[in-house]
Write a protein that holds these residues in place. Structure first.
Motif, PDB file in Angstrom:
ATOM      1  N   ALA A  36       1.246  -5.277 -68.101  1.00  0.00           N
ATOM      2  CA  ALA A  36       1.115  -3.959 -67.488  1.00  0.00           C
ATOM      3  C   ALA A  36       0.513  -4.071 -66.105  1.00  0.00           C
ATOM      4  CB  ALA A  36       0.259  -3.061 -68.372  1.00  0.00           C
ATOM      5  N   CYS A  37       1.243  -3.555 -65.123  1.00  0.00           N
ATOM      6  CA  CYS A  37       0.801  -3.591 -63.730  1.00  0.00           C
ATOM      7  C   CYS A  37       0.413  -5.001 -63.322  1.00  0.00           C
ATOM      8  CB  CYS A  37      -0.371  -2.646 -63.502  1.00  0.00           C
ATOM      9  SG  CYS A  37       0.147  -0.941 -63.392  1.00  0.00           S
ATOM     10  N   TRP A  95       9.022   1.077 -63.984  1.00  0.00           N
ATOM     11  CA  TRP A  95       7.801   1.658 -63.439  1.00  0.00           C
ATOM     12  C   TRP A  95       7.147   2.597 -64.444  1.00  0.00           C
ATOM     13  CZ3 TRP A  95       7.277   7.011 -62.648  1.00  0.00           C
ATOM     14  CH2 TRP A  95       8.455   7.762 -62.807  1.00  0.00           C
ATOM     15  N   TRP A 113       1.354   5.659 -64.431  1.00  0.00           N
ATOM     16  CA  TRP A 113      -0.024   5.219 -64.596  1.00  0.00           C
ATOM     17  C   TRP A 113      -0.310   3.903 -63.860  1.00  0.00           C
ATOM     18  CZ3 TRP A 113       0.933   0.528 -66.591  1.00  0.00           C
ATOM     19  CH2 TRP A 113       2.158   0.366 -67.267  1.00  0.00           C
ATOM     20  N   CYS A 114       0.716   3.319 -63.267  1.00  0.00           N
ATOM     21  CA  CYS A 114       0.654   1.956 -62.720  1.00  0.00           C
ATOM     22  C   CYS A 114       0.376   1.975 -61.220  1.00  0.00           C
ATOM     23  CB  CYS A 114       1.975   1.256 -63.026  1.00  0.00           C
ATOM     24  SG  CYS A 114       2.231  -0.297 -62.150  1.00  0.00           S
ATOM     25  N   CYS A 134       2.967   0.377 -58.943  1.00  0.00           N
ATOM     26  CA  CYS A 134       4.167   1.225 -58.906  1.00  0.00           C
ATOM     27  C   CYS A 134       4.005   2.323 -57.860  1.00  0.00           C
ATOM     28  CB  CYS A 134       4.426   1.856 -60.275  1.00  0.00           C
ATOM     29  SG  CYS A 134       4.692   0.678 -61.607  1.00  0.00           S
TER      30      CYS A 134
END
Length: 209
Positions: A33-34, A94, A97-98, A101
C-alpha cells in the motif's frame, strides 16, 4: 514469596489480528500500500528490462495480453478494457487514501488531456482499489481534475485476476501498467510518476509500428 510464573498484565496482552475478507483478497495481490519497493511479479521465462527510471518494459515479441478487466466505473457505467484494443491503454491503480496517488494524479490528468488533444489514441483507465465507498474516490477525481474513467475495485479482485502469471502485474499502490495497441502489457511502474516519466512510458508505444 510467589514463585509462580507472572501473567502478563491486561495492558500487555495483544489481541490477535483478524484479517477481513476484503483485506485477504488484497493480500493475495501482495500490494504494498502506497509503496514502490516491490519486485517484479514475472517468472524466469520473462524478458523484462528495467531502465534507470525504475520503469520495466517488455520486448514486443515477449508481451502477454491482460486477462479480462471489466466492471462498473465510479460514475456507474460499464467499461471493458478489451474494447479499447487499437489504442495505447494506461492503467493506473490508485486509492483516494494513498499519498503518492495524490501526488501523481495531476500529472496523469495533464497527460491524459494532452494525448486526447493531439489525437494520439491513448486511453487512460483508473483501477480504484481499497476505497470502501465511492464517495471518497469521486471526490478525489474532482479535486485533481481526473476526467478519464476509473473502474471501482474495492476488494482488488480485478487487480488480482486481471493480469496473467509471469507478467508485469501491479504490486503496489500506485502502480501503472501500459498496454500496447494489441492489449498486451508493455511497461510497468510501481511508484508515483510525474508527467515526464509517464510520457517516457507512453511515447515509445505511440511511435511503435
Amino acid at each position: 514469596m510467589n514463585l509462580g510464573r507472572a501473567l502478563p498484565s491486561r495492558s500487555n496482552r495483544r489481541p490477535r489480528a483478524v484479517l477481513p475478507a476484503v483485506a485477504a483478497s488484497a493480500a493475495m495481490l501482495t500490494l504494498a500500500a502506497c509503496g514502490g519497493g516491490a519486485t517484479s511479479g514475472g517468472g524466469g521465462d520473462t524478458n523484462f528490462v528495467t531502465n534507470t527510471g525504475g520503469v520495466q518494459t517488455v520486448a514486443k515479441g515477449e508481451r502477454k495480453a491482460v486477462n479480462k478487466i471489466a466492471g462498473e466505473t465510479l460514475d456507474g457505467k460499464q467499461l471493458d478494457v478489451a474494447d479499447l484494443k487499437g489504442k495505447i491503454v494506461v492503467l493506473n491503480v490508485w486509492g483516494s487514501w494513498c499519498g503518492p496517488c495524490r501526488a501523481e494524479a495531476p500529472y496523469f490528468a495533464k497527460v491524459a488531456k494532452e494525448t486526447e488533444t493531439k489525437g494520439q489514441d491513448v486511453a487512460f483507465v483508473g483501477l480504484n482499489a481499497r476505497d470502501a465507498n465511492k464517495g471518497a474516490a469521486i471526490a478525489f477525481e474532482k479535486d485533481y481534475g481526473v476526467t478519464y474513467p476509473s473502474i471501482y475495485d474495492p476488494t482488488s479482485k480485478l487487480i488480482v485476476n486481471g493480469f496473467p502469471k509471469g507478467s508485469l502485474n501491479p504490486q503496489a499502490i500506485p502502480s501503472t501498467i501500459v498496454l500496447d495497441r494489441d492489449g498486451k502489457i508493455a511497461a510497468r511502474s510501481l511508484k508515483a510518476l510525474d508527467d515526464k516519466k509517464l510520457r517516457e512510458m507512453i511515447d515509445p508505444l505511440i511511435a511503435e509500428k
